[in-house]
Design a protein around this motif. Structure first.
Motif, mmCIF file in Angstrom:
data_model
loop_
_atom_site.group_PDB
_atom_site.id
_atom_site.type_symbol
_atom_site.label_atom_id
_atom_site.label_comp_id
_atom_site.label_asym_id
_atom_site.label_seq_id
_atom_site.Cartn_x
_atom_site.Cartn_y
_atom_site.Cartn_z
ATOM 1 N N LYS A 15 -138.078 26.470 22.480
ATOM 2 C CA LYS A 15 -137.266 26.081 21.311
ATOM 3 C C LYS A 15 -137.481 24.597 20.990
ATOM 4 C CE LYS A 15 -134.732 29.829 20.187
ATOM 5 N NZ LYS A 15 -135.323 30.882 20.966
ATOM 6 N N PHE A 16 -137.725 23.782 22.018
ATOM 7 C CA PHE A 16 -138.016 22.361 21.776
ATOM 8 C C PHE A 16 -139.286 22.235 20.931
ATOM 9 C CE2 PHE A 16 -136.116 21.241 26.225
ATOM 10 C CZ PHE A 16 -134.842 21.522 25.754
ATOM 11 N N ASP A 17 -140.318 22.996 21.330
ATOM 12 C CA ASP A 17 -141.605 22.946 20.605
ATOM 13 C C ASP A 17 -141.426 23.401 19.153
ATOM 14 O OD1 ASP A 17 -142.684 22.155 22.996
ATOM 15 O OD2 ASP A 17 -143.563 24.092 23.492
ATOM 16 N N HIS A 18 -140.675 24.486 18.969
ATOM 17 C CA HIS A 18 -140.459 25.016 17.620
ATOM 18 C C HIS A 18 -139.639 24.055 16.759
ATOM 19 C CE1 HIS A 18 -141.221 29.269 19.375
ATOM 20 N NE2 HIS A 18 -142.337 28.683 19.013
ATOM 21 N N ALA A 19 -138.685 23.348 17.391
ATOM 22 C CA ALA A 19 -137.883 22.359 16.665
ATOM 23 C C ALA A 19 -138.762 21.200 16.186
ATOM 24 C CB ALA A 19 -136.755 21.839 17.559
ATOM 25 N N ILE A 20 -139.715 20.798 17.026
ATOM 26 C CA ILE A 20 -140.644 19.722 16.652
ATOM 27 C C ILE A 20 -141.552 20.185 15.508
ATOM 28 C CG2 ILE A 20 -142.641 18.340 17.459
ATOM 29 C CD1 ILE A 20 -141.196 18.343 20.268
ATOM 30 N N MET A 21 -142.064 21.422 15.613
ATOM 31 C CA MET A 21 -142.913 21.978 14.548
ATOM 32 C C MET A 21 -142.163 22.032 13.217
ATOM 33 S SD MET A 21 -144.568 25.027 16.835
ATOM 34 C CE MET A 21 -145.397 25.956 15.556
ATOM 35 N N ALA A 22 -140.900 22.463 13.260
ATOM 36 C CA ALA A 22 -140.084 22.583 12.042
ATOM 37 C C ALA A 22 -139.809 21.212 11.426
ATOM 38 C CB ALA A 22 -138.772 23.291 12.363
ATOM 39 N N TYR A 23 -139.551 20.216 12.283
ATOM 40 C CA TYR A 23 -139.275 18.852 11.806
ATOM 41 C C TYR A 23 -140.503 18.256 11.101
ATOM 42 C CZ TYR A 23 -138.190 13.836 11.964
ATOM 43 O OH TYR A 23 -137.982 12.519 11.624
ATOM 44 N N ILE A 24 -141.675 18.413 11.722
ATOM 45 C CA ILE A 24 -142.931 17.882 11.147
ATOM 46 C C ILE A 24 -143.231 18.580 9.809
ATOM 47 C CG2 ILE A 24 -145.433 17.606 11.526
ATOM 48 C CD1 ILE A 24 -143.836 15.926 13.526
ATOM 49 N N LYS A 25 -142.973 19.882 9.784
ATOM 50 C CA LYS A 25 -143.204 20.654 8.560
ATOM 51 C C LYS A 25 -142.267 20.189 7.445
ATOM 52 C CE LYS A 25 -143.235 25.478 6.945
ATOM 53 N NZ LYS A 25 -142.922 26.871 7.347
ATOM 54 N N ARG A 26 -141.005 19.979 7.804
ATOM 55 C CA ARG A 26 -139.991 19.587 6.824
ATOM 56 C C ARG A 26 -140.231 18.169 6.305
ATOM 57 N NH1 ARG A 26 -136.081 20.846 10.018
ATOM 58 N NH2 ARG A 26 -135.554 18.755 10.705
ATOM 59 N N LYS A 27 -140.556 17.249 7.208
ATOM 60 C CA LYS A 27 -140.686 15.840 6.822
ATOM 61 C C LYS A 27 -142.033 15.498 6.203
ATOM 62 C CE LYS A 27 -139.990 11.112 8.331
ATOM 63 N NZ LYS A 27 -139.568 10.201 9.405
ATOM 64 N N TYR A 28 -143.102 16.086 6.755
ATOM 65 C CA TYR A 28 -144.454 15.682 6.326
ATOM 66 C C TYR A 28 -145.226 16.778 5.577
ATOM 67 C CZ TYR A 28 -143.757 11.723 9.489
ATOM 68 O OH TYR A 28 -143.261 10.593 10.114
ATOM 69 N N ASN A 29 -144.598 17.943 5.373
ATOM 70 C CA ASN A 29 -145.330 19.084 4.781
ATOM 71 C C ASN A 29 -146.602 19.378 5.576
ATOM 72 O OD1 ASN A 29 -143.856 20.139 2.628
ATOM 73 N ND2 ASN A 29 -144.412 18.420 1.327
ATOM 74 N N LEU A 30 -146.482 19.235 6.882
ATOM 75 C CA LEU A 30 -147.646 19.375 7.763
ATOM 76 C C LEU A 30 -147.422 20.521 8.743
ATOM 77 C CD1 LEU A 30 -150.385 17.980 8.624
ATOM 78 C CD2 LEU A 30 -149.031 16.744 10.317
ATOM 79 N N LEU A 31 -148.401 21.403 8.814
ATOM 80 C CA LEU A 31 -148.331 22.544 9.725
ATOM 81 C C LEU A 31 -149.090 22.203 11.004
ATOM 82 C CD1 LEU A 31 -146.972 25.299 9.226
ATOM 83 C CD2 LEU A 31 -149.243 26.230 8.738
ATOM 84 N N ILE A 32 -148.371 22.228 12.142
ATOM 85 C CA ILE A 32 -149.033 21.975 13.436
ATOM 86 C C ILE A 32 -148.815 23.171 14.352
ATOM 87 C CG2 ILE A 32 -148.866 19.442 13.295
ATOM 88 C CD1 ILE A 32 -146.470 19.692 15.338
ATOM 89 N N GLY A 33 -149.643 23.281 15.388
ATOM 90 C CA GLY A 33 -149.539 24.385 16.338
ATOM 91 C C GLY A 33 -148.621 24.050 17.503
ATOM 92 N N GLU A 34 -148.329 25.072 18.328
ATOM 93 C CA GLU A 34 -147.432 24.893 19.473
ATOM 94 C C GLU A 34 -147.970 23.893 20.483
ATOM 95 O OE1 GLU A 34 -146.064 28.495 21.347
ATOM 96 O OE2 GLU A 34 -145.678 29.448 19.424
#
Length: 333
Positions: free
Chosen positions: A181-200
Protein backbone atom coordinates in the motif's frame (compact mmCIF):
# COMPACT_ATOMS: atom_id res chain seq x y z
CA UNK A 1 18.24 -39.10 4.76
CA UNK A 2 15.55 -37.99 7.20
CA UNK A 3 13.41 -34.99 6.37
CA UNK A 4 13.87 -31.86 8.45
CA UNK A 5 11.23 -29.67 10.10
CA UNK A 6 10.84 -26.32 8.37
CA UNK A 7 9.40 -22.94 9.33
CA UNK A 8 7.91 -20.73 6.62
CA UNK A 9 7.20 -17.00 6.67
CA UNK A 10 4.76 -16.97 3.76
CA UNK A 11 4.79 -13.25 3.08
CA UNK A 12 3.01 -11.16 0.47
CA UNK A 13 6.35 -9.67 -0.62
CA UNK A 14 8.89 -12.35 0.42
CA UNK A 15 9.02 -16.02 1.36
CA UNK A 16 11.57 -16.99 4.01
CA UNK A 17 12.24 -20.61 4.98
CA UNK A 18 14.05 -21.80 8.10
CA UNK A 19 15.31 -25.39 8.15
CA UNK A 20 15.83 -26.91 11.59
CA UNK A 21 19.55 -27.16 12.29
CA UNK A 22 20.53 -25.06 9.27
CA UNK A 23 18.90 -21.67 9.81
CA UNK A 24 17.33 -19.46 7.11
CA UNK A 25 18.02 -21.07 3.72
CA UNK A 26 15.50 -19.26 1.49
CA UNK A 27 14.81 -15.53 1.34
CA UNK A 28 13.24 -14.66 -2.01
CA UNK A 29 10.43 -12.48 -3.40
CA UNK A 30 6.94 -14.07 -3.56
CA UNK A 31 6.81 -13.70 -7.34
CA UNK A 32 6.08 -16.32 -10.03
CA UNK A 33 6.48 -15.81 -13.80
CA UNK A 34 3.96 -17.77 -15.88
CA UNK A 35 3.43 -18.35 -19.60
CA UNK A 36 -0.30 -17.60 -20.05
CA UNK A 37 -0.53 -19.77 -23.17
CA UNK A 38 0.82 -22.97 -21.66
CA UNK A 39 0.12 -22.14 -17.96
CA UNK A 40 3.69 -23.26 -17.32
CA UNK A 41 5.70 -21.75 -14.44
CA UNK A 42 8.85 -20.21 -15.94
CA UNK A 43 10.65 -18.58 -13.02
CA UNK A 44 10.13 -18.26 -9.26
CA UNK A 45 11.50 -15.81 -6.71
CA UNK A 46 14.21 -13.27 -7.50
CA UNK A 47 14.46 -14.34 -11.17
CA UNK A 48 10.71 -13.76 -11.57
CA UNK A 49 10.88 -10.40 -9.75
CA UNK A 50 13.38 -9.14 -12.33
CA UNK A 51 10.66 -9.71 -14.94
CA UNK A 52 7.98 -7.55 -13.26
CA UNK A 53 6.78 -4.93 -15.74
CA UNK A 54 9.27 -6.13 -18.36
CA UNK A 55 7.69 -9.16 -19.96
CA UNK A 56 6.06 -9.79 -23.36
CA UNK A 57 2.26 -10.21 -23.49
CA UNK A 58 2.17 -13.98 -23.02
CA UNK A 59 4.33 -13.94 -19.86
CA UNK A 60 3.06 -12.48 -16.60
CA UNK A 61 5.02 -12.03 -13.38
CA UNK A 62 2.46 -12.41 -10.62
CA UNK A 63 2.35 -12.43 -6.82
CA UNK A 64 0.06 -15.25 -5.65
CA UNK A 65 -0.38 -13.82 -2.16
CA UNK A 66 -2.40 -10.72 -1.46
CA UNK A 67 -2.89 -8.96 1.87
CA UNK A 68 -1.09 -11.75 3.71
CA UNK A 69 -3.28 -14.58 2.38
CA UNK A 70 -3.44 -16.82 -0.70
CA UNK A 71 -5.02 -15.13 -3.73
CA UNK A 72 -4.10 -17.85 -6.26
CA UNK A 73 -3.95 -21.35 -4.81
CA UNK A 74 -2.30 -23.18 -7.74
CA UNK A 75 0.46 -20.62 -8.20
CA UNK A 76 1.12 -20.50 -4.43
CA UNK A 77 1.42 -24.29 -4.44
CA UNK A 78 3.88 -24.17 -7.38
CA UNK A 79 5.91 -21.46 -5.63
CA UNK A 80 6.06 -23.37 -2.33
CA UNK A 81 6.99 -26.59 -4.14
CA UNK A 82 9.89 -24.77 -5.81
CA UNK A 83 11.18 -23.24 -2.57
CA UNK A 84 10.78 -26.42 -0.48
CA UNK A 85 12.62 -28.37 -3.18
CA UNK A 86 15.35 -25.71 -3.27
CA UNK A 87 15.66 -25.90 0.52
CA UNK A 88 16.60 -29.60 0.16
CA UNK A 89 14.41 -30.98 2.93
CA UNK A 90 12.52 -33.71 1.10
CA UNK A 91 13.08 -37.33 1.98
CA UNK A 92 11.94 -40.67 0.55
CA UNK A 93 10.89 -41.85 3.99
CA UNK A 94 9.23 -38.92 5.67
CA UNK A 95 7.70 -35.57 4.70
CA UNK A 96 8.92 -32.51 6.61
CA UNK A 97 6.72 -31.04 9.31
CA UNK A 98 5.92 -27.42 8.49
CA UNK A 99 5.29 -24.49 10.81
CA UNK A 100 3.77 -21.66 8.80
CA UNK A 101 2.76 -18.15 9.88
CA UNK A 102 -0.47 -16.25 9.21
CA UNK A 103 -2.05 -12.88 10.13
CA UNK A 104 -4.10 -12.71 13.35
CA UNK A 105 -7.40 -12.03 11.54
CA UNK A 106 -7.15 -15.04 9.21
CA UNK A 107 -10.47 -16.72 8.42
CA UNK A 108 -11.06 -20.49 8.59
CA UNK A 109 -11.26 -20.61 4.76
CA UNK A 110 -7.92 -18.77 4.40
CA UNK A 111 -6.37 -21.01 7.07
CA UNK A 112 -7.56 -24.13 5.21
CA UNK A 113 -6.04 -22.82 1.95
CA UNK A 114 -2.64 -22.28 3.62
CA UNK A 115 -2.70 -25.78 5.16
CA UNK A 116 -3.64 -27.41 1.85
CA UNK A 117 -1.00 -25.48 -0.12
CA UNK A 118 1.69 -26.53 2.39
CA UNK A 119 0.56 -30.18 2.34
CA UNK A 120 0.36 -30.35 -1.47
CA UNK A 121 3.80 -28.75 -1.74
CA UNK A 122 5.37 -31.73 0.01
CA UNK A 123 4.70 -31.03 3.67
CA UNK A 124 3.66 -33.61 6.22
CA UNK A 125 2.01 -32.35 9.39
CA UNK A 126 1.26 -28.62 9.13
CA UNK A 127 1.17 -26.26 12.11
CA UNK A 128 -0.14 -22.69 11.94
CA UNK A 129 1.02 -19.86 14.15
CA UNK A 130 0.23 -16.15 14.35
CA UNK A 131 2.80 -13.86 12.69
CA UNK A 132 3.19 -11.34 15.54
CA UNK A 133 3.81 -14.19 18.00
CA UNK A 134 6.59 -15.61 15.79
CA UNK A 135 7.92 -12.06 15.21
CA UNK A 136 8.09 -11.38 18.96
CA UNK A 137 9.96 -14.64 19.62
CA UNK A 138 12.30 -13.96 16.68
CA UNK A 139 12.97 -10.44 18.00
CA UNK A 140 14.21 -11.97 21.25
CA UNK A 141 11.22 -11.17 23.49
CA UNK A 142 10.34 -13.57 26.28
CA UNK A 143 6.60 -13.76 25.68
CA UNK A 144 6.12 -16.75 28.00
CA UNK A 145 6.36 -14.69 31.21
CA UNK A 146 3.31 -12.99 32.80
CA UNK A 147 4.44 -9.67 31.37
CA UNK A 148 3.25 -7.53 28.45
CA UNK A 149 5.14 -7.37 25.15
CA UNK A 150 3.92 -5.36 22.15
CA UNK A 151 4.91 -5.97 18.55
CA UNK A 152 4.09 -4.03 15.39
CA UNK A 153 4.90 -6.28 12.41
CA UNK A 154 4.73 -4.32 9.13
CA UNK A 155 4.99 -6.75 6.23
CA UNK A 156 4.25 -6.51 2.52
CA UNK A 157 0.48 -7.14 2.64
CA UNK A 158 -0.54 -6.76 6.28
CA UNK A 159 0.43 -4.94 9.45
CA UNK A 160 -0.12 -7.03 12.56
CA UNK A 161 -0.18 -5.32 15.95
CA UNK A 162 -0.30 -7.53 19.03
CA UNK A 163 0.21 -7.52 22.77
CA UNK A 164 1.49 -10.86 24.05
CA UNK A 165 1.78 -12.38 27.52
CA UNK A 166 2.05 -15.90 28.92
CA UNK A 167 2.94 -17.24 25.46
CA UNK A 168 -0.20 -16.04 23.71
CA UNK A 169 -1.89 -13.09 22.05
CA UNK A 170 -3.84 -10.89 24.52
CA UNK A 171 -5.08 -8.19 22.12
CA UNK A 172 -4.38 -7.85 18.41
CA UNK A 173 -5.30 -6.06 15.23
CA UNK A 174 -4.44 -6.96 11.64
CA UNK A 175 -4.95 -4.45 8.83
CA UNK A 176 -4.39 -4.88 5.10
CA UNK A 177 -2.13 -1.84 4.90
CA UNK A 178 1.63 -2.37 4.66
CA UNK A 179 4.54 -2.21 2.19
CA UNK A 180 2.43 -2.77 -0.96
CA UNK A 181 0.00 0.00 0.00
CA UNK A 182 2.98 2.32 0.61
CA UNK A 183 4.18 1.70 -2.96
CA UNK A 184 0.70 2.26 -4.40
CA UNK A 185 0.29 5.48 -2.39
CA UNK A 186 3.57 6.78 -3.85
CA UNK A 187 2.48 5.80 -7.39
CA UNK A 188 -0.87 7.59 -6.91
CA UNK A 189 0.82 10.74 -5.54
CA UNK A 190 3.28 10.95 -8.48
CA UNK A 191 0.42 10.38 -10.92
CA UNK A 192 -1.74 13.05 -9.28
CA UNK A 193 0.98 15.69 -8.91
CA UNK A 194 3.09 15.17 -12.03
CA UNK A 195 0.74 13.34 -14.45
CA UNK A 196 3.48 10.72 -14.46
CA UNK A 197 2.94 6.97 -14.56
CA UNK A 198 5.60 4.96 -12.70
CA UNK A 199 5.90 1.25 -11.91
CA UNK A 200 5.92 -0.53 -8.53
CA UNK A 201 9.68 -1.02 -8.60
CA UNK A 202 10.31 2.72 -9.07
CA UNK A 203 7.88 3.49 -6.20
CA UNK A 204 9.69 0.97 -4.00
CA UNK A 205 13.08 2.54 -4.86
CA UNK A 206 11.73 5.98 -3.90
CA UNK A 207 10.42 4.60 -0.59
CA UNK A 208 13.73 2.94 0.29
CA UNK A 209 16.22 5.49 -1.01
CA UNK A 210 14.72 8.88 -0.12
CA UNK A 211 11.43 8.13 1.68
CA UNK A 212 10.58 9.15 5.24
CA UNK A 213 7.45 9.39 7.38
CA UNK A 214 8.83 11.81 10.00
CA UNK A 215 8.80 15.51 9.07
CA UNK A 216 12.21 17.09 8.61
CA UNK A 217 14.18 13.90 9.25
CA UNK A 218 15.39 13.39 5.68
CA UNK A 219 16.32 15.87 2.98
CA UNK A 220 17.19 13.96 -0.18
CA UNK A 221 16.22 13.96 -3.84
CA UNK A 222 15.97 11.32 -6.54
CA UNK A 223 15.43 11.51 -10.30
CA UNK A 224 12.82 9.12 -11.65
CA UNK A 225 11.57 8.29 -15.12
CA UNK A 226 8.10 7.34 -16.22
CA UNK A 227 5.44 7.93 -18.86
CA UNK A 228 3.81 11.34 -19.19
CA UNK A 229 0.03 10.79 -19.11
CA UNK A 230 -0.57 13.84 -21.33
CA UNK A 231 1.97 13.28 -24.12
CA UNK A 232 2.50 9.53 -23.68
CA UNK A 233 6.26 10.13 -23.85
CA UNK A 234 8.90 9.13 -21.29
CA UNK A 235 9.97 12.02 -19.03
CA UNK A 236 12.14 12.52 -15.95
CA UNK A 237 11.25 14.39 -12.72
CA UNK A 238 13.03 15.02 -9.42
CA UNK A 239 11.25 13.86 -6.25
CA UNK A 240 12.05 15.12 -2.72
CA UNK A 241 11.90 13.17 0.58
CA UNK A 242 9.11 15.37 1.93
CA UNK A 243 6.92 14.45 -1.05
CA UNK A 244 7.19 10.77 -0.11
CA UNK A 245 6.21 11.69 3.47
CA UNK A 246 3.07 13.41 2.15
CA UNK A 247 2.30 10.44 -0.13
CA UNK A 248 2.50 8.02 2.80
CA UNK A 249 0.44 10.01 5.29
CA UNK A 250 -2.79 8.08 4.77
CA UNK A 251 -1.49 4.48 5.07
CA UNK A 252 0.80 5.43 7.98
CA UNK A 253 -2.13 7.06 9.82
CA UNK A 254 -4.05 3.76 9.53
CA UNK A 255 -1.13 1.86 11.13
CA UNK A 256 -0.92 4.41 13.97
CA UNK A 257 -4.70 4.07 14.53
CA UNK A 258 -4.40 0.25 14.67
CA UNK A 259 -1.55 0.47 17.22
CA UNK A 260 -3.55 2.94 19.35
CA UNK A 261 -6.65 0.71 19.29
CA UNK A 262 -4.61 -2.28 20.51
CA UNK A 263 -3.09 -0.21 23.31
CA UNK A 264 -6.56 1.03 24.32
CA UNK A 265 -7.81 -2.59 24.62
CA UNK A 266 -4.76 -3.74 26.62
CA UNK A 267 -5.22 -4.47 30.36
CA UNK A 268 -3.58 -1.70 32.48
CA UNK A 269 -0.98 -4.00 34.11
CA UNK A 270 0.29 -5.05 30.68
CA UNK A 271 0.22 -1.42 29.48
CA UNK A 272 2.61 -0.56 32.32
CA UNK A 273 5.00 -3.29 31.12
CA UNK A 274 4.87 -1.89 27.56
CA UNK A 275 5.75 1.61 28.82
CA UNK A 276 8.83 0.08 30.52
CA UNK A 277 9.93 -2.17 27.65
CA UNK A 278 8.70 -0.22 24.65
CA UNK A 279 7.11 -1.43 21.42
CA UNK A 280 9.15 -3.60 19.03
CA UNK A 281 8.95 -2.98 15.28
CA UNK A 282 9.45 -5.97 12.98
CA UNK A 283 8.91 -6.76 9.29
CA UNK A 284 10.25 -5.00 6.19
CA UNK A 285 8.20 -1.89 7.00
CA UNK A 286 10.42 -1.29 10.05
CA UNK A 287 13.11 -0.10 7.61
CA UNK A 288 10.89 2.82 6.55
CA UNK A 289 12.83 5.93 7.55
CA UNK A 290 11.40 7.73 10.60
CA UNK A 291 8.71 5.14 11.40
CA UNK A 292 10.13 4.48 14.90
CA UNK A 293 10.32 8.22 15.73
CA UNK A 294 6.77 8.85 14.45
CA UNK A 295 5.26 5.93 16.39
CA UNK A 296 7.14 7.00 19.55
CA UNK A 297 5.65 10.49 19.18
CA UNK A 298 2.11 9.24 18.48
CA UNK A 299 1.88 6.33 20.96
CA UNK A 300 3.76 8.10 23.78
CA UNK A 301 5.82 4.95 24.46
CA UNK A 302 9.35 4.07 23.27
CA UNK A 303 9.37 2.30 19.89
CA UNK A 304 12.43 0.23 18.98
CA UNK A 305 13.39 -1.50 15.74
CA UNK A 306 14.28 -5.19 16.15
CA UNK A 307 17.63 -6.52 14.93
CA UNK A 308 17.22 -7.63 11.30
CA UNK A 309 13.44 -6.95 11.38
CA UNK A 310 12.81 -8.68 8.01
CA UNK A 311 13.74 -12.09 9.37
CA UNK A 312 12.11 -11.88 12.83
CA UNK A 313 9.08 -13.98 11.84
CA UNK A 314 11.13 -16.75 10.24
CA UNK A 315 13.65 -16.70 13.12
CA UNK A 316 10.70 -17.09 15.47
CA UNK A 317 9.49 -20.14 13.54
CA UNK A 318 13.02 -21.56 13.87
CA UNK A 319 12.90 -21.22 17.67
CA UNK A 320 9.40 -22.76 17.72
CA UNK A 321 10.63 -25.68 15.58
CA UNK A 322 13.02 -26.64 18.38
CA UNK A 323 9.96 -27.02 20.61
CA UNK A 324 7.56 -28.28 17.96
CA UNK A 325 6.42 -31.24 20.03
CA UNK A 326 5.27 -28.78 22.69
CA UNK A 327 3.53 -26.48 20.20
CA UNK A 328 -0.13 -27.29 20.41
CA UNK A 329 -1.54 -27.73 16.95
CA UNK A 330 -4.20 -25.10 16.42
CA UNK A 331 -7.55 -26.73 15.76
CA UNK A 332 -9.26 -26.18 12.46
CA UNK A 333 -12.23 -23.92 13.02
Amino acid sequence: MLSKDIGIDLGTANVLIHVKGRGVVIDEPSVVAIDTRTKKVLKVGEEARQMVGRTPGNIIATRPLKDGVIADFDITEAMLKHFISKAGVKSFFKKPRILICAPTNITSVEEKAIREAAEKSGGGEVFLEYEPKAAAIGAGLDIFQPSGNMVVDIGGGTTDVAVLSMGDVVTASSIKIAGDKFDHAIMAYIKRKYNLLIGERTAEDLKKQIGTVFAGSRNEEMDIRGRDLVTGLPISVTIHSDEIRKALQEPISAIIAAAKSVLEKTPPELSADIIDKGVILTGGGAYLHGIDALLTEQLKVPVLIADDPMSCVVRGTGIMLDNLDKVKKRKKR
